[in-house]
Design an enzyme around this catalytic site. Structure first.
Site, PDB file in Angstrom:
ATOM      1  N   THR A 144       0.825  -1.205   0.000  1.00 45.20           N
ATOM      2  CA  THR A 144       0.000   0.000   0.000  1.00 45.20           C
ATOM      3  C   THR A 144       0.855   1.250   0.000  1.00 45.20           C
ATOM      4  O   THR A 144       1.920   1.291   0.633  1.00 45.20           O
ATOM      5  CB  THR A 144      -0.951  -0.001   1.220  1.00 45.20           C
ATOM      6  OG1 THR A 144      -1.640   1.245   1.265  1.00 45.20           O
ATOM      7  CG2 THR A 144      -0.214  -0.199   2.528  1.00 45.20           C
ATOM      8  N   SER A 179      -1.946   3.989  10.036  1.00 46.06           N
ATOM      9  CA  SER A 179      -2.921   3.101  10.688  1.00 46.06           C
ATOM     10  C   SER A 179      -2.176   1.817  11.034  1.00 46.06           C
ATOM     11  O   SER A 179      -1.088   1.558  10.499  1.00 46.06           O
ATOM     12  CB  SER A 179      -4.113   2.773   9.769  1.00 46.06           C
ATOM     13  OG  SER A 179      -3.783   1.707   8.889  1.00 46.06           O
ATOM     14  N   TYR A 181      -3.183  -1.213  10.280  1.00 51.22           N
ATOM     15  CA  TYR A 181      -3.196  -2.027   9.050  1.00 51.22           C
ATOM     16  C   TYR A 181      -2.004  -1.674   8.166  1.00 51.22           C
ATOM     17  O   TYR A 181      -1.256  -2.552   7.706  1.00 51.22           O
ATOM     18  CB  TYR A 181      -4.516  -1.799   8.280  1.00 51.22           C
ATOM     19  CG  TYR A 181      -4.366  -1.959   6.796  1.00 51.22           C
ATOM     20  CD1 TYR A 181      -4.244  -3.215   6.217  1.00 51.22           C
ATOM     21  CD2 TYR A 181      -4.290  -0.833   5.960  1.00 51.22           C
ATOM     22  CE1 TYR A 181      -4.056  -3.358   4.851  1.00 51.22           C
ATOM     23  CE2 TYR A 181      -4.109  -0.971   4.597  1.00 51.22           C
ATOM     24  CZ  TYR A 181      -3.982  -2.229   4.053  1.00 51.22           C
ATOM     25  OH  TYR A 181      -3.785  -2.355   2.705  1.00 51.22           O
ATOM     26  N   HIS A 182      -1.824  -0.360   7.903  1.00 53.51           N
ATOM     27  CA  HIS A 182      -0.730   0.052   7.028  1.00 53.51           C
ATOM     28  C   HIS A 182       0.623  -0.346   7.629  1.00 53.51           C
ATOM     29  O   HIS A 182       1.565  -0.657   6.908  1.00 53.51           O
ATOM     30  CB  HIS A 182      -0.768   1.568   6.795  1.00 53.51           C
ATOM     31  CG  HIS A 182      -1.907   2.036   5.928  1.00 53.51           C
ATOM     32  ND1 HIS A 182      -3.087   2.515   6.440  1.00 53.51           N
ATOM     33  CD2 HIS A 182      -2.038   2.090   4.581  1.00 53.51           C
ATOM     34  CE1 HIS A 182      -3.896   2.857   5.440  1.00 53.51           C
ATOM     35  NE2 HIS A 182      -3.287   2.598   4.301  1.00 53.51           N
ATOM     36  N   LYS A 185       1.682  -3.715   6.737  1.00 54.36           N
ATOM     37  CA  LYS A 185       2.211  -3.792   5.363  1.00 54.36           C
ATOM     38  C   LYS A 185       3.693  -3.407   5.345  1.00 54.36           C
ATOM     39  O   LYS A 185       4.460  -3.929   4.525  1.00 54.36           O
ATOM     40  CB  LYS A 185       1.401  -2.871   4.443  1.00 54.36           C
ATOM     41  CG  LYS A 185      -0.032  -3.325   4.228  1.00 54.36           C
ATOM     42  CD  LYS A 185      -0.114  -4.434   3.191  1.00 54.36           C
ATOM     43  CE  LYS A 185      -1.529  -4.765   2.809  1.00 54.36           C
ATOM     44  NZ  LYS A 185      -1.632  -5.773   1.757  1.00 54.36           N
TER      45      LYS A 185
HETATM   46  N1  USQ Z   1     -11.759   9.707   3.618  1.00 54.91           N
HETATM   47  C1  USQ Z   1     -12.692  10.725   3.736  1.00 54.91           C
HETATM   48  N2  USQ Z   1     -14.002  10.360   3.843  1.00 54.91           N
HETATM   49  C2  USQ Z   1     -14.415   9.078   3.810  1.00 54.91           C
HETATM   50  C3  USQ Z   1     -13.470   8.051   3.687  1.00 54.91           C
HETATM   51  C4  USQ Z   1     -12.142   8.390   3.592  1.00 54.91           C
HETATM   52  O1  USQ Z   1     -12.357  11.915   3.755  1.00 54.91           O
HETATM   53  O2  USQ Z   1     -15.628   8.839   3.907  1.00 54.91           O
HETATM   54  C5  USQ Z   1     -10.334  10.036   3.471  1.00 54.91           C
HETATM   55  C6  USQ Z   1      -9.455   9.352   4.499  1.00 54.91           C
HETATM   56  O3  USQ Z   1      -9.396  10.085   5.690  1.00 54.91           O
HETATM   57  C7  USQ Z   1      -8.128   9.263   3.751  1.00 54.91           C
HETATM   58  C8  USQ Z   1      -8.540   9.121   2.284  1.00 54.91           C
HETATM   59  O4  USQ Z   1      -9.894   9.565   2.219  1.00 54.91           O
HETATM   60  O5  USQ Z   1      -7.405  10.467   3.893  1.00 54.91           O
HETATM   61  C9  USQ Z   1      -8.449   7.693   1.756  1.00 54.91           C
HETATM   62  O6  USQ Z   1      -9.209   6.867   2.606  1.00 54.91           O
HETATM   63  P1  USQ Z   1      -9.733   5.417   2.166  1.00 54.91           P
HETATM   64  O7  USQ Z   1     -10.671   4.952   3.226  1.00 54.91           O
HETATM   65  O8  USQ Z   1     -10.212   5.433   0.761  1.00 54.91           O
HETATM   66  O9  USQ Z   1      -8.385   4.594   2.117  1.00 54.91           O
HETATM   67  P2  USQ Z   1      -7.493   3.948   3.276  1.00 54.91           P
HETATM   68  O10 USQ Z   1      -8.178   3.811   4.567  1.00 54.91           O
HETATM   69  O11 USQ Z   1      -6.181   4.657   3.277  1.00 54.91           O
HETATM   70  O12 USQ Z   1      -7.268   2.469   2.732  1.00 54.91           O
HETATM   71  C10 USQ Z   1      -7.554   2.083   1.396  1.00 54.91           C
HETATM   72  C11 USQ Z   1      -7.715   0.571   1.345  1.00 54.91           C
HETATM   73  C12 USQ Z   1      -6.404  -0.095   1.746  1.00 54.91           C
HETATM   74  C13 USQ Z   1      -5.292   0.442   0.879  1.00 54.91           C
HETATM   75  C14 USQ Z   1      -5.228   1.953   0.941  1.00 54.91           C
HETATM   76  C15 USQ Z   1      -4.248   2.567   0.014  1.00 54.91           C
HETATM   77  O13 USQ Z   1      -8.762   0.149   2.191  1.00 54.91           O
HETATM   78  O14 USQ Z   1      -6.513  -1.486   1.597  1.00 54.91           O
HETATM   79  O15 USQ Z   1      -4.071  -0.083   1.314  1.00 54.91           O
HETATM   80  O16 USQ Z   1      -6.505   2.481   0.564  1.00 54.91           O
HETATM   81  S1  USQ Z   1      -3.509   4.014   0.672  1.00 54.91           S
HETATM   82  O17 USQ Z   1      -4.538   4.897   1.180  1.00 54.91           O
HETATM   83  O18 USQ Z   1      -2.727   4.669  -0.371  1.00 54.91           O
HETATM   84  O19 USQ Z   1      -2.664   3.582   1.760  1.00 54.91           O
END
Ligand code: USQ
Length: 381
Positions: A144, A179, A181-182, A185
């Protein structure tokens, strides 16, 4: 190639299996339904239900004539996993078999424990099974972008050259996840890098950003071949969530100031990236790392796009900044490098209005299934 797909029942695993099978790879999928079970337990099932993995494999055969073999079991059980490697002798293993949600990992002690045990134990078992039974097998592991966090310098593709007191060396790029989870990874990468150096195995780590999208060329062949689509706070990624929120008249949940910027990727490109990585195996004793994203957006930019397209389609879309349940920077520098997969041949599907419109179409058909209580419950960091 003989390809073993671990986590073959998931959002990415199932479409990957179909694509590879159609391209005449010999595919076996493995899953223990952890994600389905967790979703049921926490009342956050996907927008539509999908048949179990054995039924999906039968449907795939009925519709295309291709065969995907399936095994139901837990990759954390070495006595289950090792014989699969021994008998199937995969040339590549695609490792999706991890608890994928950041909010889930922050829910409570039990969720953190499941995340830690599942993600690290499965990865270690794969390394051992390869070492013992098929040492040339290439591990393609889904990582990730979140491992890097949001540093105030450009993010490189996995590695950084450092000069210190007149001497130079190459290291993994600094990781600082936001997080638990991260963080698992990061630990995966460290573990695999150790086994790469020590045993000379071959690994590609794909540092992927949040994925969006509903369809691939194969999921549209029959409703029974659809992949799961989550819109809840635990398993749904932000863009998929925003489209569902727009369709159901729920104000788009922008966390905090909405300046959080990430690299995003269409599900079709995920599968192509995994394929390109698989076909370009590193030499023995090498760890390849690619940043698997195609463009960057802030949460505000995503909300604006979804609101504009949603309103054009006649939905009443509001955008609401709510108190951020996560500990993360809401305004920050973000400049990741992501050229490696394009150099291997990726032709990105970018987030155009057409793509958003097709996501809206896909969700509108299931509008009656949207349960608003699943959208936000405020899992706090
Ligand atoms: N966010 C909002 N509103 C929401 C949901 C999320 O503002 O309703 C924001 C979060 O705070 C964050 C961003 O949008 O800043 C991305 O959140 P996300 O829930 O889409 O992604 P994340 O929790 O980081 O995790 C997801 C996948 C995970 C993958 C990761 C890639 O669930 O498996 O590893 O994206 S990354 O984010 O680049 O680490």
């Amino acid at each position: 190639m003989r390809v073993l797909i671990l986590g073959g029942d998931g959002y990415l695993g199932w479409p990957t299996a179909m694509t590879f099978s159609k391209k005449d790879h010999e595919v076996m999928v493995v899953d223990n339904y952890l994600r389905r079970d967790l979703a049921r337990k926490h009342d956050v099932e996907p927008l539509w239900s999908v048949p179990n993995l054995l039924e999906r494999v039968r449907t795939w055969h009925e519709i295309t004539g291709h065969t995907i073999r399936a095994r139901i079991g837990d990759c954390c059980e070495y006595s289950f996993l090792a014989p699969i490697f021994k008998e199937f002798q995969p040339e590549a293993v695609i490792h999706y078999a991890e608890q994928p949600s950041a909010p889930y990992s922050m829910l409570n002690h039990e969720a953190a424990r499941i995340t830690l045990n599942n993600n690290l134990q499965s990865t270690m078992n794969i390394a051992w099974a390869i070492h013992e039974h098929v040492p040339t097998c290439h591990i393609v592991k889904l990582g990730t972008m979140g491992v890097y966090g949001t540093p105030n310098i450009d993010i490189e593709e996995g590695w950084i050259d450092i000069e210190h007191k007149g001497r130079k060396d190459r290291f993994l790029f600094p990781r600082q996840a936001s997080s638990f989870y991260h963080t698992t990874k990061i630990q995966d990468t460290d573990m695999l890098w150790f086994y790469v150096r020590t045993w000379g195995i071959r690994v590609t780590d794909l540092q992927q950003g949040p994925v969006y999208g509903i369809e691939t060329d194969d999921t549209i062949l029959d409703d029974r071949l659809k992949t799961i689509f989550s819109y809840d706070e635990i398993f749904g990624t932000v863009l998929n969530r925003f489209v569902v929120q727009a369709v159901s008249g729920y104000p788009l949940t922008v966390y905090g100031k909405g300046g959080q910027t990430r690299g995003y990727i269409n599900i079709k490109d995920t599968i192509r990236c995994v394929e390109l990585a698989m076909l370009n195996s590193p030499k023995a004793g090498r760890l390849n790392i690619f940043n698997q994203v195609t463009e960057t957006f802030s949460v505000n930019e995503l909300a604006d796009k979804v609101a504009r397209v949603g309103r054009d389609r006649g939905h009443h879309v509001e955008v609401k900044n709510i108190k951020n349940p996560r500990i993360e920077k809401e305004e920050h520098y973000y400049n990741p490098t992501y050229s490696g997969l394009k150099e291997l041949g990726l032709e990105p599907h970018l987030l155009t209005d057409d793509v958003l419109n097709s996501m809206f179409e896909g969700v509108e058909k299931y509008k009656q299934n949207i349960q608003q209580h699943k959208i936000f419950r405020g899992v706090k960091w």
